[in-house]
Structures are given as structure tokens and as C-alpha cells.
Write a protein that holds these residues in place. Sequence first.
Motif, PDB file in Angstrom:
ATOM      1  N   THR A 180       0.858  -1.180   0.000  1.00  0.00           N
ATOM      2  CA  THR A 180       0.000   0.000   0.000  1.00  0.00           C
ATOM      3  C   THR A 180       0.895   1.230   0.000  1.00  0.00           C
ATOM      4  N   TYR A 181       0.724   2.088  -1.008  1.00  0.00           N
ATOM      5  CA  TYR A 181       1.566   3.279  -1.154  1.00  0.00           C
ATOM      6  C   TYR A 181       1.062   4.378  -0.222  1.00  0.00           C
ATOM      7  N   THR A 182       1.970   4.872   0.639  1.00  0.00           N
ATOM      8  CA  THR A 182       1.583   5.857   1.652  1.00  0.00           C
ATOM      9  C   THR A 182       2.083   7.259   1.342  1.00  0.00           C
ATOM     10  N   SER A 183       3.064   7.385   0.454  1.00  0.00           N
ATOM     11  CA  SER A 183       3.615   8.695   0.099  1.00  0.00           C
ATOM     12  C   SER A 183       4.352   8.552  -1.226  1.00  0.00           C
ATOM     13  N   ILE A 184       4.189   9.542  -2.099  1.00  0.00           N
ATOM     14  CA  ILE A 184       4.891   9.525  -3.385  1.00  0.00           C
ATOM     15  C   ILE A 184       5.337  10.946  -3.729  1.00  0.00           C
ATOM     16  N   THR A 185       6.621  11.116  -3.954  1.00  0.00           N
ATOM     17  CA  THR A 185       7.178  12.345  -4.508  1.00  0.00           C
ATOM     18  C   THR A 185       7.849  11.921  -5.808  1.00  0.00           C
ATOM     19  N   PRO A 186       7.213  12.212  -6.967  1.00  0.00           N
ATOM     20  CA  PRO A 186       7.689  11.674  -8.236  1.00  0.00           C
ATOM     21  C   PRO A 186       9.191  11.828  -8.466  1.00  0.00           C
ATOM     22  N   LYS A 187       9.781  10.704  -8.875  1.00  0.00           N
ATOM     23  CA  LYS A 187      11.189  10.581  -9.258  1.00  0.00           C
ATOM     24  C   LYS A 187      12.169  10.918  -8.138  1.00  0.00           C
TER      25      LYS A 187
END
Length: 166
Positions: free
Chosen positions: A82-89
Motif C-alpha cells: 500500500t503506497y503511503t507517500s509519493i514524490t515523483p522521481k
Amino acid sequence: MTTDSPLDFTVDKTTKMVYMTREFDADLSLVWDAYTKPEILDQWWAPKPWFSRTKFMNFEVGGRRFYAMISPEGQEHWSLQTYTSITPKTNFKMLNAFADQDENPELPGSDWEFNFSEQNGKTKVSISIYNESLARLEKMIEMGFKEGTAMTLKNLEELLAKLSQR
């Protein structure tokens, strides 16, 4: 093109953490895609002769990936992320738990953080894994997690070399 970069792998049982760092001779965008697109992820996310098969993946905050690592004999080991945080690249975080084939997680799981950085055409991936339970951490290590991860990242290195030539 291959650099055969070694895996830097550290276990800290007092904090229940695993730290891994690996450098790849590939653009950041390509390495990011290899970690975040199921059609690429399934080409490398298992130590050979095992392979990975994603049933579904929704790479967004709150989204999930449900996949199996499959043995040559067809034995399936399922996991739910389960993805909890994403800052692209740059960075993403997820909760990872073993699961059964019906998506029921086996808790406790572990919190994974992936950090990506690029310098001079090489991309460094740093991964930290927090295990809520020392028993789970020890089980991962006993199951050959370090060796399996090294083999899996070697698969990624080989795949990135092929994809970079296109």
C-alpha cells in the motif's frame, strides 16, 4: 554498460531496520519507471528462477500493488503493498505485507522507503525497511532476504542495460 555495483546492505536489529543502497548505470527516469510500472517491475522483482506477477497495481497515494513471487514449480508467495507517500522521481513509501491469494495481509508488515537520486547519468536507490516486529525482521533475514535482494537487483541492472540501449 554494466557496472556490477555491489549492494550495500545493513541490518540494525536494535531499531528493527534494514538499509540497502545500490547504484545503477541508467537515467533516473528509467530506474523510477522500473520501480513504479508493473509491466517493467514484473521483469525483475524476483530472484531467478522465480518470477513476479502483478495481479493489480495502482501507483498513487492510497493505491496498492498485489503480486505473487512464483517458483519454477508454480508455488505462489503473495504480497500486498500500500503506497503511503509519493514524490515523483525522488521518493515513495509503502507498507508491505505478506498475504494470502485473497489479499488478506499477514500482519505485522514492514514500512519501506525508497529514495532516488541521479548524478553523472547514474542513479542511486536507497531503501530503508522498518519492521514493526523483530521476529518478522529475523524471519526475513533467515529466508535469505539479503541474497534474494542482491539477485533481484542484479536482474534490474541487466534489464536497465537492455532498456537503455533502445
